[in-house]
Structures are given as C-alpha cells and as structure tokens.
Design a protein around this motif. Structure first.
Motif, PDB file in Angstrom:
ATOM      1  N   ASN A 213       0.824  -1.211   0.000  1.00 24.01           N
ATOM      2  CA  ASN A 213       0.000   0.000   0.000  1.00 24.01           C
ATOM      3  C   ASN A 213       0.858   1.261   0.000  1.00 24.01           C
ATOM      4  OD1 ASN A 213      -2.347   1.519  -0.035  1.00 24.01           O
ATOM      5  ND2 ASN A 213      -2.573   1.498   2.197  1.00 24.01           N
TER       6      ASN A 213
ATOM      7  N   GLU B 168       1.552 -11.211   4.710  1.00 27.08           N
ATOM      8  CA  GLU B 168       0.146 -10.869   4.897  1.00 27.08           C
ATOM      9  C   GLU B 168       0.015  -9.396   5.294  1.00 27.08           C
ATOM     10  OE1 GLU B 168      -2.555 -14.569   6.173  1.00 27.08           O
ATOM     11  OE2 GLU B 168      -1.253 -13.824   7.763  1.00 27.08           O
ATOM     12  N   PRO B 169      -0.548  -8.546   4.415  1.00 31.11           N
ATOM     13  CA  PRO B 169      -0.751  -7.132   4.768  1.00 31.11           C
ATOM     14  C   PRO B 169      -1.760  -6.996   5.893  1.00 31.11           C
ATOM     15  CG  PRO B 169      -0.983  -7.515   2.403  1.00 31.11           C
ATOM     16  CD  PRO B 169      -0.981  -8.848   3.055  1.00 31.11           C
ATOM     17  N   GLU B 170      -1.621  -5.920   6.653  1.00 30.86           N
ATOM     18  CA  GLU B 170      -2.565  -5.683   7.751  1.00 30.86           C
ATOM     19  C   GLU B 170      -3.960  -5.382   7.217  1.00 30.86           C
ATOM     20  OE1 GLU B 170      -1.597  -2.228  10.002  1.00 30.86           O
ATOM     21  OE2 GLU B 170      -1.492  -0.898   8.255  1.00 30.86           O
ATOM     22  N   SER B 171      -4.019  -4.771   6.046  1.00 31.80           N
ATOM     23  CA  SER B 171      -5.315  -4.417   5.471  1.00 31.80           C
ATOM     24  C   SER B 171      -5.940  -5.622   4.777  1.00 31.80           C
ATOM     25  CB  SER B 171      -5.155  -3.283   4.455  1.00 31.80           C
ATOM     26  OG  SER B 171      -6.361  -3.062   3.752  1.00 31.80           O
ATOM     27  N   ALA B 172      -7.191  -5.876   5.103  1.00 35.83           N
ATOM     28  CA  ALA B 172      -7.897  -6.993   4.480  1.00 35.83           C
ATOM     29  C   ALA B 172      -8.191  -6.723   3.007  1.00 35.83           C
ATOM     30  CB  ALA B 172      -9.201  -7.267   5.225  1.00 35.83           C
TER      31      ALA B 172
ATOM     32  N   VAL C 165      10.315  -8.584   8.798  1.00 37.80           N
ATOM     33  CA  VAL C 165       9.181  -8.815   7.903  1.00 37.80           C
ATOM     34  C   VAL C 165       9.659  -9.061   6.477  1.00 37.80           C
ATOM     35  CG1 VAL C 165       7.527  -7.512   9.288  1.00 37.80           C
ATOM     36  CG2 VAL C 165       8.913  -6.322   7.566  1.00 37.80           C
TER      37      VAL C 165
ATOM     38  N   GLY D 212       1.386   0.678   4.819  1.00 33.95           N
ATOM     39  CA  GLY D 212       0.796  -0.319   5.699  1.00 33.95           C
ATOM     40  C   GLY D 212       1.827  -1.326   6.167  1.00 33.95           C
ATOM     41  N   SER D 213       1.583  -1.918   7.302  1.00 34.03           N
ATOM     42  CA  SER D 213       2.477  -2.949   7.824  1.00 34.03           C
ATOM     43  C   SER D 213       2.007  -4.322   7.363  1.00 34.03           C
ATOM     44  CB  SER D 213       2.527  -2.883   9.350  1.00 34.03           C
ATOM     45  OG  SER D 213       1.233  -3.130   9.889  1.00 34.03           O
ATOM     46  N   HIS D 214       2.855  -5.316   7.581  1.00 31.81           N
ATOM     47  CA  HIS D 214       2.496  -6.685   7.245  1.00 31.81           C
ATOM     48  C   HIS D 214       3.250  -7.631   8.158  1.00 31.81           C
ATOM     49  CE1 HIS D 214       6.271  -6.256   4.938  1.00 31.81           C
ATOM     50  NE2 HIS D 214       6.389  -7.567   5.095  1.00 31.81           N
ATOM     51  N   ILE D 215       2.830  -8.875   8.172  1.00 29.03           N
ATOM     52  CA  ILE D 215       3.565  -9.916   8.889  1.00 29.03           C
ATOM     53  C   ILE D 215       4.118 -10.887   7.858  1.00 29.03           C
ATOM     54  CG2 ILE D 215       2.163  -9.695  10.978  1.00 29.03           C
ATOM     55  CD1 ILE D 215       0.717 -12.284  10.109  1.00 29.03           C
TER      56      ILE D 215
END
Length: 609
Positions: free
Chosen positions: A130, A148-152, A170, A134-137
């Motif tokens: 993004n 996996e992005p934090e945003s669905a 990450v 945005g963050s992700h794991i």
C-alpha cells in the motif's frame, strides 16, 4: 539494499495485468499488484529506504552487468560478468495458453543460473504494501514465505524458493552458492494453494509457453522495414501496457518519476488517456495487430455512453473505465532522487481538454475504416457528443499538456475540434450514415477559419501556442499529421522552421519554452519531449526532407536505453526523465518509422488515414 538505478537502467516484465521494473543490477524496484493501478508492493525507485524491493545479487569482484531481452519476447535476462565467474537472472511473468486465449499465473519468476565458476548470491525480498503505508507480517510456510498485509483489502503474497529462505523481520532473505550449471528459482506473487510451480519441469513449461506466446504474437507483425528491431521492441512494450481484461492501454506503468530532477512535475501515468487512443489504434493497425486494435476500439466505444463533469467525455480513465482518479500526495516517499511531491491519482482527469474529442473521433474513424462498422446506437452517441462540442469548441481549456496555470484558447485543442467534425463527416459519408452533415461542415469550416485567423502570427510566420500569444508549441506538429494542413504548405513550412529554431536542439524537441511561458503554473523547467521529436521527424519526412528526417530518426534511436525503451522525456545530458516506459514515445516512434520506411520505398503518398 542496492541503491536504485537511473530511470534508463531498467527493463520491464509483465503479463498485461501488472508490470515490474528490473534494474541492471538485478533488483525489482517497482511493482504494483494486482493491477497496473493498484498500490505498490515494491517502490524503492521512489524511496530506497521505505519503498521495498526484491534484490538478487552475485558476490563477484569487479563485476560488470548486462541486460537484454530474449529475442522477440518480454523475457528479461540480467547477466553478471567477471573473471571469476558468470551468472544470469532470467525474469518473466508467466503467460500460459488456455481455453479462452491466455490465462495468467499472477507471479514473477526469477531463475538464477551460474554459467561459469562458483558464485555466492544473496537475496532479499522486502515487500512494502500500500505504497509503503501499511504494515504486514511474514511467516514461514511450506516451501516459502507468506506476506500478509494488515489491510484486508490487500491480497497476501507468497515467495517460493528452491533454496533455503530465512525470515529477517518482515523480509525474506537467503544466501546460497551455485556452481556452473546449477540453478535456483524464486517465485513471487499471489498467495494461492494452486501455485505449485517449483518443479523444474513445470518451470521449464512456463518459460517455454511464455516465450512461445511472445514470439507468436510479434510474429504477426506485418512490419518488415528498415528499423524492424526497434519497431518490434516498441510493439512488444506497448503490448505489455495493454490490459488483456479490458482492452485499454495505460500511458506508463509508473508514477512519480520526475520531468526534472528535484522538480515538482511528477505525475501518475497508470491510466488510459483518450489522447493516446488514435495513436494506439493507428500503431496496432499499421503493424497488423487487429485483435489489439479491436479490443481498444471496443473499450473506447463504451466511453461514448459515459458522462463526465465537464462534458460527455473525461480526459482519462482507469483501465476498467472508472472515472475516479482523485489525486493525493505520498508524504512519506522521498521521491526519485529527492524529487517531490510524489503524487498518485491525477487531478487532470477533472480538467476540460477539448482536444480529446478529436482524438476519440479519429480513433472511431480509423476503427471503422479498418474494422467493423459502427453500430446505430454508437453513431447516435457520436451525435450526442458532437452536439455538445458544437456549442463548446470555442471555449478556453487546459489543453494537451494539462496545464495548471489557467485555461486558454489553445491551438491544439482547436485543431482537434476540427478533427472531430472532419472525421464524423468522413465517416458519415463513407458509411452512408444519417446525420447533420451540413451542420457539421459549417462548424468544421468555422473552426478552420478561426485557426487561420486567430492562431497565425504574421510577424513570426508561424502558428502560435494559444490565441493572443507569440509562443510556439510542439503540439502544432500534429497539424499536418492530422490532415489539417498540407505538409508542404508555405505556412506550415515556416511554422516548422520556427519550431526548429526555438524549440529544437538537434533531434531533441521541447514541448514549449517553460522559461518564456508560464502557462503550466509550475516551477522550473523540464526535458525535451520524446514524442515531439518523432513528430518533428515525421513532419520533415512528409515535407520531402527525407535525408534530414532519417538522420534525426537514427539519432533519436540512439537515445533509447540499452533495451530499446523510452521514458517520456530526455534531460540535457541524455538521461531519461518522466514515467517509464512511456506509450506516447513508442507510439510516435512507430508512426515515424512506418512513414519513413514507406517514403524511402517510394510509397510516401500512402495516406495516414
């Protein structure tokens, strides 16, 4: 991470859904997913620290790198060369044959191979979703790493590898050694349980099918002229910019790349401009790609029934035809070589640019001349559009260059309004279509009179940029190409001379004098405009100055990057500027090359339309 390279040091790979930029050092520094206009996953080109990238590099002393496309394909090879070893990375996005033409495993495949010696490599895959906002794991999964992005709203992505991969925060990282003849493969893309493509046989199959797709496609080109290699490369690049799903063509796959280093002229070009429509149809039809021309024509016809804020048509659209392109600034991005602001979206979509009506009608005319006839409902939509234009053609607007310094009566806008009525008249007569031809003739001739009366500067013996000005504009070069004026008319020849004296440096042509004219409302200057250079060359050829045109054309070919690609503009030292690669530049190259070739073959009387 590696430092981003100059704009011209990149190649592109894609699958007609999205495009990735790969540097000469083997780093993917720009990639939007899952579509051309989706948020970035990698954007190190715009911010090396925060943007994200996918790097693979060889640890070789005194290494040199080279980059090339496999012949007649969009498969990119980056080579690392040194006395102690030779290796290469082959990058592509799979295009697989299916029942309905082409289906896509939406992945990037990176194949690392050692040709000579024993070489240690390092890999880091560092997505930043993004636009890095945005963050992700990241977590280890069977056979790879899942991001996996934090945003669905954003899809998860997976990295598969044939070598061990470790998590570093990450990011995913690897260090591995290969001997001569050994390979390692990395697959990055959509997280899906169906993606099982790490078996050597499957990878080889994807490579072969993708290679075959591109070679079969370019093999359908009917261009066999003097500059076939450059024309074919331009066509292959344009095909990458086409949406297989919608049939539209984006202007460029990037945003934020500056027209001047550290300047503010930084725009988002990941959309479809109506202005490109006639040029695109002409290029594909001229080269024999009827399917692509028809797909784009169908997309254009759907726009006939749209309505926009400032008239029946909008300047640009998203690839699916959506009209919402709200402009905003990515405040956290440093920008390419500190060129800010970095914008996404494009506020010019809300401007009044009257020239688009001429470009649309020219495209409709070309489509009908070389393809299927227009439907009754579409012809009625043309009536509706021209009825609006008949009442609005004399308005000031923002024009072809999308100025932000206020509206003016621009010559190019007036010219293309003339084209709109001229092509409708031609189409109506040739197809025996019912319509107010007499009314259109009256308006067309009134526009012509207006141009010769209000846009001709007798003291300079030239047409001027806008009514009441003494400035010149390279968009005037389209006057003979649009069949408004003879390419050997004395007024045109003197205009071309004036453009050459004021806006031209050898083969390089500037859009207008940014120092003299403040029409765009922006600070600073910009580079020369590559499409304008090719327009100037074609105008020379059409005025029977063939040897001069050929010399300048060959010089312009020398400004392409190492892969034959062009950005939007060229700086004073020949560096590429603006979004990259640029459809407009390659469309103008194809037009100039095809006309020059016809002229040198004794077929220069062949009309453009």
């Amino acid at each position: 991470m590696m430092a981003p390279q100059p704009i011209e040091n990149y190649g592109v790979i894609g699958n007609m859904r999205s495009i990735a930029l790969v540097s000469m050092e083997g780093s993917i520094d720009f990639y939007c997913f899952p579509s051309f206009d989706s948020p970035t996953v990698f954007a190190a080109l715009l911010d090396n620290e925060h943007g994200g990238s996918f790097c693979i590099w060889a640890e070789l002393e005194n290494q040199r790198t080279k980059q090339l496309y496999l012949p007649d394909t969009n498969i990119l090879v980056t080579r690392f060369l040194s006395e102690s070893g030779v290796a290469e990375i082959t990058d592509f996005m799979p295009i697989l044959a299916g029942k309905k033409g082409a289906i896509y495993a939406h992945q990037i495949i990176r194949m690392v191979r050692v040709i000579k010696g024993e070489i240690r490599f390092r890999m880091r895959c560092a997505p930043r979703f993004n636009y890095a906002r945005g963050s992700h794991i990241a977590r280890a999964e069977s056979g790879g790493v899942l991001f996996e992005p934090e945003s669905a709203d954003l899809p998860g992505m997976m990295l598969h590898a044939t070598v061990p991969v470790a998590l570093e925060g990450v990011d995913a990282a690897a260090s591995f050694t290969l001997k001569s003849g050994e390979t390692a493969t990395f697959i990055f893309g959509e997280a899906s349980p169906d993606v099982k493509i790490l078996r050597p046989k499957a990878i080889e199959n994807h490579f072969n099918q993708t290679s075959r797709y591109w070679r079969d496609w370019i093999g359908r080109s009917n261009y066999s002229g003097r500059w076939r290699e450059m024309v074919d490369r331009s066509a292959l690049m344009l095909k990458l910019l086409c949406s297989q799903e919608y049939g539209s063509l984006i202007a460029a796959p990037t945003f934020g790349l500056p027209e001047k280093i550290k300047g503010e002229r930084n725009w988002d070009y990941r959309y479809t401009w109506l202005r490109d429509s006639a040029f695109s149809l002409y290029a594909f039809m001229r080269l024999g790609f009827v399917e692509e021309a028809q797909a784009f024509a169908n997309w254009l016809r759907d726009r006939l029934h749209d309505d926009a804020e400032h008239g029946p048509l909008q300047v640009m659209y998203r690839i699916n035809g959506d009209q919402e392109l709200e402009e905003s600034i990515l405040e956290d991005f440093k920008g390419y070589q500190d060129s800010r602001p970095v914008r996404i979206g494009n506020a010019a979509s809300n401007q009044l640019q009257l020239d688009i009506y001429g470009e649309l009608m020219d495209a409709i005319y070309l489509s009908n001349k070389y393809g299927d006839g227009i439907s009754h409902d579409d012809w009625q939509a043309v009536h509706r559009i021209l009825k609006w234009l008949s009442k609005n053609w004399n308005r000031p607007d923002e024009g072809i260059w999308e100025v932000r310094g206020g509206r003016r009566h621009f010559l190019h806008s007036r010219l293309m309004c003339w084209v709109a009525f001229d092509r409708a008249i031609r189409l109506g007569r040739q197809r025996s279509l019912a319509g107010p031809i007499v009314e259109w003739l009256t308006i067309r001739d009134a526009i012509s009179d207006d141009i010769f009366t209000n846009f001709w500067d007798e003291s300079q013996k030239s047409f001027v940029q806008y009514q009441g000005s003494s400035s010149l504009d390279a968009s005037s070069l389209l006057m003979p190409l649009m069949r408004f004026i003879s390419p050997v008319d004395p007024r045109w020849l003197s205009t071309m001379d004036a453009i050459e004296k004021t806006l031209t440096e050898d083969s390089l042509v500037y859009r207008y004098d940014t120092k003299r004219s403040a029409i765009d409302g922006l600070q600073g200057t910009e580079g020369s405009f590559i499409a304008c250079s090719f327009w100037f060359i074609e105008c020379l050829a059409r005025s029977h100055q063939l040897e001069k045109a050929r010399l300048l054309f060959d010089k312009m070919l020398g400004y392409a990057n190492h892969l034959g690609l062009y950005s939007e503009q060229l700086g004073s030292s020949g560096q590429h500027l603006g979004n990259f690669p640029q459809a407009f530049s390659h469309l103008a190259l194809i037009s100039a090359a095809t006309y020059l070739d016809r002229a040198f073959s004794g077929r220069d009387n062949a009309a453009w339309h």
